[in-house]
Design a protein around this motif. Structure first.
Motif, PDB file in Angstrom:
ATOM      1  N   ALA A   3      22.668   8.374 -23.187  1.00 36.18           N
ATOM      2  CA  ALA A   3      23.983   8.937 -23.508  1.00 36.18           C
ATOM      3  C   ALA A   3      23.840  10.340 -24.099  1.00 36.18           C
ATOM      4  O   ALA A   3      24.585  11.264 -23.737  1.00 36.18           O
ATOM      5  CB  ALA A   3      24.718   8.021 -24.481  1.00 36.18           C
ATOM      6  N   ALA A   4      22.853  10.492 -25.011  1.00 37.01           N
ATOM      7  CA  ALA A   4      22.592  11.820 -25.574  1.00 37.01           C
ATOM      8  C   ALA A   4      22.114  12.775 -24.485  1.00 37.01           C
ATOM      9  O   ALA A   4      22.493  13.957 -24.460  1.00 37.01           O
ATOM     10  CB  ALA A   4      21.562  11.709 -26.696  1.00 37.01           C
ATOM     11  N   ASN A   5      21.290  12.249 -23.596  1.00 36.63           N
ATOM     12  CA  ASN A   5      20.808  13.053 -22.479  1.00 36.63           C
ATOM     13  C   ASN A   5      21.972  13.453 -21.560  1.00 36.63           C
ATOM     14  O   ASN A   5      22.037  14.585 -21.051  1.00 36.63           O
ATOM     15  CB  ASN A   5      19.762  12.265 -21.706  1.00 36.63           C
ATOM     16  N   PHE A   6      22.858  12.496 -21.343  1.00 34.55           N
ATOM     17  CA  PHE A   6      24.055  12.733 -20.533  1.00 34.55           C
ATOM     18  C   PHE A   6      24.858  13.905 -21.095  1.00 34.55           C
ATOM     19  O   PHE A   6      25.247  14.828 -20.380  1.00 34.55           O
ATOM     20  CB  PHE A   6      24.893  11.447 -20.527  1.00 34.55           C
ATOM     21  N   ALA A   7      25.081  13.860 -22.397  1.00 36.86           N
ATOM     22  CA  ALA A   7      25.852  14.920 -23.042  1.00 36.86           C
ATOM     23  C   ALA A   7      25.096  16.245 -23.014  1.00 36.86           C
ATOM     24  O   ALA A   7      25.708  17.315 -22.877  1.00 36.86           O
ATOM     25  CB  ALA A   7      26.174  14.526 -24.480  1.00 36.86           C
ATOM     26  N   ALA A   8      23.764  16.177 -23.135  1.00 41.11           N
ATOM     27  CA  ALA A   8      22.966  17.410 -23.139  1.00 41.11           C
ATOM     28  C   ALA A   8      23.085  18.143 -21.811  1.00 41.11           C
ATOM     29  O   ALA A   8      23.173  19.381 -21.776  1.00 41.11           O
ATOM     30  CB  ALA A   8      21.501  17.080 -23.435  1.00 41.11           C
ATOM     31  N   TYR A   9      23.118  17.397 -20.706  1.00 40.25           N
ATOM     32  CA  TYR A   9      23.263  18.033 -19.399  1.00 40.25           C
ATOM     33  C   TYR A   9      24.610  18.713 -19.232  1.00 40.25           C
ATOM     34  O   TYR A   9      24.752  19.645 -18.437  1.00 40.25           O
ATOM     35  CB  TYR A   9      23.073  16.999 -18.286  1.00 40.25           C
ATOM     36  N   ALA A  10      25.604  18.248 -19.990  1.00 39.92           N
ATOM     37  CA  ALA A  10      26.921  18.871 -19.906  1.00 39.92           C
ATOM     38  C   ALA A  10      26.976  20.193 -20.655  1.00 39.92           C
ATOM     39  O   ALA A  10      27.833  21.040 -20.377  1.00 39.92           O
ATOM     40  CB  ALA A  10      27.990  17.924 -20.454  1.00 39.92           C
ATOM     41  N   PHE A  11      26.039  20.404 -21.604  1.00 35.83           N
ATOM     42  CA  PHE A  11      26.060  21.615 -22.414  1.00 35.83           C
ATOM     43  C   PHE A  11      24.972  22.615 -22.047  1.00 35.83           C
ATOM     44  O   PHE A  11      25.067  23.781 -22.404  1.00 35.83           O
ATOM     45  CB  PHE A  11      25.913  21.250 -23.899  1.00 35.83           C
ATOM     46  N   ALA A  12      23.914  22.157 -21.380  1.00 34.48           N
ATOM     47  CA  ALA A  12      22.770  23.041 -21.126  1.00 34.48           C
ATOM     48  C   ALA A  12      22.239  22.805 -19.717  1.00 34.48           C
ATOM     49  O   ALA A  12      22.497  21.760 -19.109  1.00 34.48           O
ATOM     50  CB  ALA A  12      21.684  22.788 -22.165  1.00 34.48           C
ATOM     51  N   PRO A  13      21.484  23.765 -19.171  1.00 36.24           N
ATOM     52  CA  PRO A  13      20.919  23.609 -17.820  1.00 36.24           C
ATOM     53  C   PRO A  13      19.929  22.449 -17.749  1.00 36.24           C
ATOM     54  O   PRO A  13      19.269  22.100 -18.731  1.00 36.24           O
ATOM     55  CB  PRO A  13      20.210  24.945 -17.574  1.00 36.24           C
ATOM     56  N   ALA A  14      19.791  21.881 -16.560  1.00 37.67           N
ATOM     57  CA  ALA A  14      18.881  20.753 -16.367  1.00 37.67           C
ATOM     58  C   ALA A  14      17.433  21.158 -16.607  1.00 37.67           C
ATOM     59  O   ALA A  14      16.635  20.366 -17.109  1.00 37.67           O
ATOM     60  CB  ALA A  14      19.049  20.190 -14.953  1.00 37.67           C
ATOM     61  N   THR A  15      17.083  22.393 -16.257  1.00 37.61           N
ATOM     62  CA  THR A  15      15.707  22.845 -16.449  1.00 37.61           C
ATOM     63  C   THR A  15      15.391  23.133 -17.908  1.00 37.61           C
ATOM     64  O   THR A  15      14.242  23.386 -18.254  1.00 37.61           O
ATOM     65  CB  THR A  15      15.435  24.118 -15.624  1.00 37.61           C
ATOM     66  N   LEU A  16      16.382  23.108 -18.773  1.00 33.74           N
ATOM     67  CA  LEU A  16      16.145  23.167 -20.208  1.00 33.74           C
ATOM     68  C   LEU A  16      16.054  21.776 -20.807  1.00 33.74           C
ATOM     69  O   LEU A  16      15.210  21.500 -21.658  1.00 33.74           O
ATOM     70  CB  LEU A  16      17.269  23.963 -20.890  1.00 33.74           C
ATOM     71  N   VAL A  17      16.921  20.878 -20.353  1.00 31.45           N
ATOM     72  CA  VAL A  17      16.993  19.542 -20.932  1.00 31.45           C
ATOM     73  C   VAL A  17      15.821  18.671 -20.483  1.00 31.45           C
ATOM     74  O   VAL A  17      15.188  17.989 -21.294  1.00 31.45           O
ATOM     75  CB  VAL A  17      18.333  18.868 -20.563  1.00 31.45           C
ATOM     76  N   CYS A  54      24.264  13.423 -10.671  1.00 31.17           N
ATOM     77  CA  CYS A  54      25.504  12.685 -10.957  1.00 31.17           C
ATOM     78  C   CYS A  54      25.930  12.868 -12.407  1.00 31.17           C
ATOM     79  O   CYS A  54      27.125  13.042 -12.707  1.00 31.17           O
ATOM     80  CB  CYS A  54      25.307  11.198 -10.653  1.00 31.17           C
ATOM     81  N   VAL A  55      24.956  12.827 -13.310  1.00 31.02           N
ATOM     82  CA  VAL A  55      25.255  13.016 -14.728  1.00 31.02           C
ATOM     83  C   VAL A  55      25.838  14.398 -14.977  1.00 31.02           C
ATOM     84  O   VAL A  55      26.801  14.562 -15.747  1.00 31.02           O
ATOM     85  CB  VAL A  55      23.975  12.799 -15.570  1.00 31.02           C
ATOM     86  N   LYS A  56      25.251  15.401 -14.325  1.00 32.63           N
ATOM     87  CA  LYS A  56      25.753  16.767 -14.490  1.00 32.63           C
ATOM     88  C   LYS A  56      27.200  16.868 -14.017  1.00 32.63           C
ATOM     89  O   LYS A  56      28.056  17.443 -14.707  1.00 32.63           O
ATOM     90  CB  LYS A  56      24.868  17.727 -13.692  1.00 32.63           C
ATOM     91  N   GLY A  57      27.504  16.284 -12.856  1.00 31.77           N
ATOM     92  CA  GLY A  57      28.868  16.323 -12.349  1.00 31.77           C
ATOM     93  C   GLY A  57      29.840  15.563 -13.232  1.00 31.77           C
ATOM     94  O   GLY A  57      30.962  16.036 -13.503  1.00 31.77           O
ATOM     95  N   LEU A  58      29.433  14.392 -13.713  1.00 28.86           N
ATOM     96  CA  LEU A  58      30.307  13.615 -14.595  1.00 28.86           C
ATOM     97  C   LEU A  58      30.528  14.322 -15.923  1.00 28.86           C
ATOM     98  O   LEU A  58      31.626  14.253 -16.500  1.00 28.86           O
ATOM     99  CB  LEU A  58      29.705  12.223 -14.825  1.00 28.86           C
ATOM    100  N   GLY A  59      29.479  14.965 -16.424  1.00 31.59           N
ATOM    101  CA  GLY A  59      29.643  15.720 -17.669  1.00 31.59           C
ATOM    102  C   GLY A  59      30.655  16.833 -17.527  1.00 31.59           C
ATOM    103  O   GLY A  59      31.485  17.064 -18.429  1.00 31.59           O
TER     104      GLY A  59
END
Length: 369
Positions: free
Chosen positions: A69-83, A193-198
């Motif tokens: 869930a925390a990871n899910f939220a992180a992808y909504a705020f930052a790029p995937a290559t950072l998270v 999918c997580v990025k899109g849902l975020g």
């Protein structure tokens, strides 16, 4: 294309907390599976599902859920290559906790490997590429229609299907890479999918009616399917193989898959400078080297206390078996000199006891007998 600094730090904090929860979840799940094995229940690696009745396994699942869930939220705020590279912290957490709670020894090589994973992740974060801005589900839909991503997604589905139906039944319990490859390639789609849902959830809080969008529900269904497959095959890998092996190898393949998917979907690498590309690749190679140290030398009993013993050990096969020169402390040199003097004195006394007359008497007595 600049990422808001506040969003950057929010995503960074969420990614770090996610690694802690996920790293702990591996230990809880493994403890639950070991308890079931001690009771004689059918193991997950053999197709059993007795772990669904074990509360420790559920605690691990809840911990993993909190981390995801925390990871899910992180992808909504930052790029995937950072998270994604910050997942190396879960390797460190899992390895350290396994040494305390699962009695899985972590030698010097493993500790150095964990440190290299952290350093490599730090370098990757510093040089992380900025993804192309995607502010709405409509823009995300256009990204998903890109021919490059469609080809990538088809390769993932066909490849994972071949692994599940043809490779896993024959080699799954012998080779740790089989189950982990399934989890990793499927995981690349789940991150998308997580990025899109975020993005959809952020639009929902902003007042946009995203619940009427078919793409939102399609991404949700795809995420549930991908996560279910990941959990199933990750359980099998944890049940059969050592935790200190599964966790780091899973990290390497999962991170590689996510970076490839993110690069194809968001075209991140096109906006990077040369030093950014070199820094990102160097950081990732550092992580892989750390993973290699953690995995390849796991069975070697090597600690800091035994380091002087290895340094002073005589090399096998050296001529005359002489000890190589090395500077020793003054007290050790003095002790060795006294030992050499004692050996010389004993050798001298033994030679003094020999004479031709004694040898002649022994030979004559032998002939007489």
């Amino acid at each position: 294309m600049e990422v808001n600094r506040l969003d950057f730090y929010i995503g960074l904090s969420l990614a770090m907390s996610s690694s802690i929860f996920i790293g702990g979840s591996f230990i809880l799940k493994k403890k639950g599976l070991l308890r079931l094995a001690g009771k004689g229940s059918m193991r997950a690696g053999q197709g059993g599902y007795a772990y669904l009745k074990e509360w420790l396994w559920w605690a691990g699942l809840i911990s993993m859920g909190a981390g995801e869930a925390a990871n899910f939220a992180a992808y909504a705020f930052a790029p995937a290559t950072l998270v994604t590279p910050l997942g190396a912290l879960s390797v460190l957490v899992s390895a350290v906790l396994a040494s305390y709670f699962l009695n899985e020894r972590l030698n010097v090589h493993g500790k150095v490997g964990c440190l290299m994973c952290i350093l490599g992740s730090t370098v990757m974060v510093i040089h992380a590429p900025l993804e192309e801005e995607v502010a709405s589900l409509s823009v995300m839909a256009e990204k998903l229609k890109d021919p490059g991503f469609i080809i990538f997604a088809l390769c993932v589905v066909v490849g994972s299907g071949a692994l599940v139906f043809f490779v896993a039944p024959r080699y799954g319990q012998k080779n740790v890479l089989v189950y982990i490859l399934i989890c990793s390639v499927i995981g690349s789609l789940s991150v998308s999918c997580v990025k899109g849902l975020g993005i959809g959830i952020k639009e929902l809080f902003a007042g946009t009616a995203v619940l009427k969008e078919p793409l939102f529900w399609a991404l949700l269904i795809c995420l549930v399917i991908c996560v279910s497959i990941q959990i199933s095959y990750l359980n099998k890998a944890l049940d059969i193989f050592n935790t200190s092996i599964v966790t780091p190898i899973y990290y390497v393949f999962f991170t590689t898959s996510v970076m490839a998917c993110s690069a194809i979907l968001f075209k991140e690498w096109l906006s990077m400078s040369t030093d950014g590309v070199v820094g990102t690749i160097s950081g990732f190679l550092t992580i892989i080297l750390g993973i290699f140290l953690l995995h390849a030398f796991k069975d070697i009993t090597f600690t800091w206390d035994s380091l002087p013993v290895y340094l002073r050990k005589r090399p096998e096969g050296s001529p005359w078996n002489h000890q190589p020169y090395m500077a020793l402390p003054r007290q050790e040199r003095k002790a060795e000199e006294e030992e050499e003097e004692g050996k010389s004195a004993r050798n001298g006394s033994s030679k003094a006891g020999y004479s031709p007359e004694n040898s002649t008497r022994r030979n004559n007595s032998f002939v007489a007998t």
